[in-house]
Design a protein around this motif. Sequence first.
Motif, PDB file in Angstrom:
ATOM      1  N   UNK A  28      10.343  -1.472   2.379  1.00 34.68           N
ATOM      2  CA  UNK A  28      10.082  -2.685   3.129  1.00 34.68           C
ATOM      3  C   UNK A  28       9.003  -3.519   2.454  1.00 34.68           C
ATOM      4  N   UNK A  29       8.637  -4.651   3.038  1.00 33.45           N
ATOM      5  CA  UNK A  29       7.652  -5.561   2.439  1.00 33.45           C
ATOM      6  C   UNK A  29       6.308  -4.913   2.115  1.00 33.45           C
ATOM      7  N   UNK A  30       5.799  -4.077   2.994  1.00 37.99           N
ATOM      8  CA  UNK A  30       4.491  -3.463   2.750  1.00 37.99           C
ATOM      9  C   UNK A  30       4.521  -2.520   1.551  1.00 37.99           C
ATOM     10  N   UNK A  31       5.575  -1.738   1.465  1.00 44.29           N
ATOM     11  CA  UNK A  31       5.699  -0.817   0.345  1.00 44.29           C
ATOM     12  C   UNK A  31       5.903  -1.572  -0.974  1.00 44.29           C
ATOM     13  N   UNK A  32       6.678  -2.622  -0.918  1.00 48.19           N
ATOM     14  CA  UNK A  32       6.935  -3.425  -2.121  1.00 48.19           C
ATOM     15  C   UNK A  32       5.637  -4.069  -2.607  1.00 48.19           C
ATOM     16  N   UNK A  33       4.881  -4.622  -1.667  1.00 45.77           N
ATOM     17  CA  UNK A  33       3.614  -5.253  -2.037  1.00 45.77           C
ATOM     18  C   UNK A  33       2.669  -4.247  -2.695  1.00 45.77           C
ATOM     19  N   UNK A  34       2.583  -3.057  -2.135  1.00 50.24           N
ATOM     20  CA  UNK A  34       1.708  -2.031  -2.702  1.00 50.24           C
ATOM     21  C   UNK A  34       2.139  -1.684  -4.130  1.00 50.24           C
ATOM     22  N   UNK A  35       3.435  -1.584  -4.360  1.00 52.26           N
ATOM     23  CA  UNK A  35       3.931  -1.262  -5.696  1.00 52.26           C
ATOM     24  C   UNK A  35       3.635  -2.388  -6.680  1.00 52.26           C
ATOM     25  N   UNK A  44       2.559 -12.965  -1.626  1.00 50.37           N
ATOM     26  CA  UNK A  44       2.264 -13.180  -0.205  1.00 50.37           C
ATOM     27  C   UNK A  44       3.386 -12.563   0.626  1.00 50.37           C
ATOM     28  N   UNK A  45       3.157 -12.469   1.916  1.00 50.03           N
ATOM     29  CA  UNK A  45       4.182 -11.928   2.817  1.00 50.03           C
ATOM     30  C   UNK A  45       5.456 -12.770   2.752  1.00 50.03           C
ATOM     31  N   UNK A  46       5.291 -14.103   2.726  1.00 47.84           N
ATOM     32  CA  UNK A  46       6.458 -14.984   2.639  1.00 47.84           C
ATOM     33  C   UNK A  46       7.203 -14.782   1.320  1.00 47.84           C
ATOM     34  N   UNK A  47       6.461 -14.637   0.220  1.00 52.80           N
ATOM     35  CA  UNK A  47       7.100 -14.399  -1.079  1.00 52.80           C
ATOM     36  C   UNK A  47       7.874 -13.086  -1.069  1.00 52.80           C
ATOM     37  N   UNK A  48       7.303 -12.072  -0.429  1.00 51.16           N
ATOM     38  CA  UNK A  48       7.989 -10.786  -0.335  1.00 51.16           C
ATOM     39  C   UNK A  48       9.298 -10.912   0.441  1.00 51.16           C
ATOM     40  N   UNK A  49       9.250 -11.613   1.577  1.00 49.19           N
ATOM     41  CA  UNK A  49      10.457 -11.767   2.382  1.00 49.19           C
ATOM     42  C   UNK A  49      11.508 -12.582   1.629  1.00 49.19           C
ATOM     43  N   UNK A  50      11.075 -13.636   0.929  1.00 46.58           N
ATOM     44  CA  UNK A  50      12.011 -14.433   0.134  1.00 46.58           C
ATOM     45  C   UNK A  50      12.628 -13.581  -0.966  1.00 46.58           C
ATOM     46  N   UNK A  51      11.809 -12.743  -1.594  1.00 46.20           N
ATOM     47  CA  UNK A  51      12.306 -11.865  -2.640  1.00 46.20           C
ATOM     48  C   UNK A  51      13.340 -10.896  -2.087  1.00 46.20           C
ATOM     49  N   UNK A  52      13.037 -10.293  -0.962  1.00 40.06           N
ATOM     50  CA  UNK A  52      13.977  -9.355  -0.347  1.00 40.06           C
ATOM     51  C   UNK A  52      15.292 -10.055  -0.044  1.00 40.06           C
ATOM     52  N   UNK A  53      15.216 -11.223   0.556  1.00 37.92           N
ATOM     53  CA  UNK A  53      16.431 -11.946   0.916  1.00 37.92           C
ATOM     54  C   UNK A  53      17.212 -12.414  -0.306  1.00 37.92           C
TER      55      UNK A  53
END
Length: 146
Positions: A28-35, A44-53
């Motif tokens: 999920x976003x938190x794990x991805x950010x940590x990596x 950012x959180x928004x960048x993570x969600x955009x990346x996932x999508x």
Amino acid sequence: MPKFNLSPAQYKGFLDFFNRHSHKGFMGPDEIRAALCKFGIEPTRNELQEMIEAISVDRDGINFQAFVDYCSAYKDLRNVHEEYAEAFRIFDTQGKGSLSVEDITLVMSKMGLADFDAQKLVDEIDANKDGVVDFEEFVALMKKRL
């Protein structure tokens, strides 16, 4: 497919991290950010969600292949020179080390672009005016267009 410039240890690090922090094959976003932060990338959180999508059909996270593919977008983790060489070899079917108008026309027509003006391209990028495109000229084009 991108050519990764990851050492075996880095790849193993990605895999180990993914296996430790994923849940049912997803991060999920938190794990991805940590990596990513581990490698100096702080989205950012928004960048993570955009990346996932953008790279996953599941809005909740990504699988390992999508994670490595996303990370490969960072030039420090890619061997761009090898990607250029691989693309050049597609056009240089005879292994001459240069691309003629005919070589370019053949590949472009196989891609469904029979009307592509290969002569115009060669005229544009043939820096030494020898009538063919060598690898350095090809790389200059790729860097200019990409």
